[in-house]
Enzyme design. Structure first.
Site, PDB file in Angstrom:
ATOM      1  N   ASP A 227     -12.369   7.715  11.672  1.00 18.86           N
ATOM      2  CA  ASP A 227     -12.094   7.494  10.242  1.00 18.86           C
ATOM      3  C   ASP A 227     -12.404   6.060   9.832  1.00 18.86           C
ATOM      4  O   ASP A 227     -11.626   5.427   9.102  1.00 18.86           O
ATOM      5  CB  ASP A 227     -10.645   7.847   9.925  1.00 18.86           C
TER       6      ASP A 227
ATOM      7  N   GLY B 123       0.830  -1.197   0.000  1.00 15.03           N
ATOM      8  CA  GLY B 123       0.000   0.000   0.000  1.00 15.03           C
ATOM      9  C   GLY B 123       0.857   1.237   0.000  1.00 15.03           C
ATOM     10  O   GLY B 123       2.011   1.224   0.446  1.00 15.03           O
ATOM     11  N   GLU B 124       0.295   2.331  -0.525  1.00  7.10           N
ATOM     12  CA  GLU B 124       1.047   3.578  -0.612  1.00  7.10           C
ATOM     13  C   GLU B 124       0.065   4.733  -0.592  1.00  7.10           C
ATOM     14  O   GLU B 124      -1.000   4.673  -1.194  1.00  7.10           O
ATOM     15  CB  GLU B 124       1.875   3.600  -1.894  1.00  7.10           C
TER      16      GLU B 124
END
Length: 285
Positions: A143, A36-37
């Site tokens: 979130d 992931g990035e």
């Protein structure tokens, strides 16, 4: 002053070398395998030698916010919360060894798979278990969204286990108090969009995830995602309530499902169902 700077450089150099050694020998980070990035940093696949277990190694800029997030997540121990194994810091970066969730996140999973009611029930149950546990410590995630709900394959189970992750916006909220309303607009409650929230905002977000699993789409249209004022006006319109009613109708054949969904979307935060009470719904019996 010059001698102090040289000493500081030696300390920083030692920290960097230690971090590099741990990344290579203890975490066995595969630089070529990016999981992931984003704005948070980069996540690579690794193998935790001491634990003899595959892991995800998250690289983030070293700052107070990163330290606080790590501290919160390290303090949580629950099967539906992504575990932190340990961490190491260099001069400017923090590297966090996390439990590897090898089935991606719920958002990607929903794009590739059509969820049946049992999938929805299990994933929502996992989420509410994690949220109830977190709320018992007075923590507000702020979130909750499919991208922050990771999935881990279980050898003996047909479907993966859901794990709550990314505690970057998580804060402690005193009972009866409130904190700043921040988050990701399509999953934010009305009070979050106005600028304040408490644990009830997480339940609105759980409702958004529940409805998205049922409907196969995000309830708030994309044109409102980057404007909290417009998003709030949309929530107050009949179009939003009609979408919630349609989602409830689609699960009306399941005892308790429609009711718990509607309880998550109570506009008045004080009337919204708590995670521990939602888990007592007939939907999970």
């Amino acid at each position: 002053m010059g001698d102090r700077r040289k000493q500081d450089r030696r300390v920083f150099c030692k920290e960097c070398k230690r971090a590099e050694y741990i990344l290579e020998h203890d975490y066995c980070v595969d630089i070529e395998c990016v999981l992931g990035e984003g704005s948070f940093g980069v996540v690579h696949r690794g193998f935790h030698v001491n634990l003899e277990e595959e892991c995800a190694v998250k690289s983030v800029n070293l700052c107070d916010e990163a330290r606080e997030e790590l501290q919160v997540q390290q303090g949580l121990c629950h099967p539906n919360v992504c575990r932190v194994f340990d961490s190491v810091a260099s001069r400017s970066k923090m590297y966090i060894a996390l439990e590897l969730c090898d089935a991606g996140d719920l958002g990607v999973f929903m794009q590739a798979n059509t969820l049946d009611i049992e999938d929805t029930r299990c994933f929502l149950g996992d989420l509410l278990d994690a949220v109830s546990y977190m709320h018992s410590f007075g923590l507000v995630h702020r979130d909750i969204k499919p991208a922050n709900l990771l999935l881990k394959k279980e050898r003996s189970e047909r479907r993966p286990r859901l794990k709550l992750a990314d505690f970057g916006l998580c804060v402690c909220c005193a009972q009866g108090g409130s904190v700043e309303g921040v988050g990701t607009v399509p999953y934010m409650s009305p009070e979050q969009l106005v600028g304040f929230c408490n644990v009830s905002c997480d339940m609105w977000a759980c409702g958004c995830v529940f409805a998205e699993m049922i409907m196969g789409e995000i309830l708030v249209p994309e044109r409102f995602w980057f404007d909290s004022g417009k998003a709030l006006r949309f929530l107050r319109r009949s179009g939003f309530s009609m979408k919630v009613e349609l989602a409830a109708l689609r699960v009306s054949h399941e005892q308790g499902a429609a009711h718990v969904l509607q309880q998550m979307f109570m506009f008045e935060w004080s009337s919204r169902v708590l995670a521990k009470d939602a888990l007592c719904s007939r939907f999970f019996k």
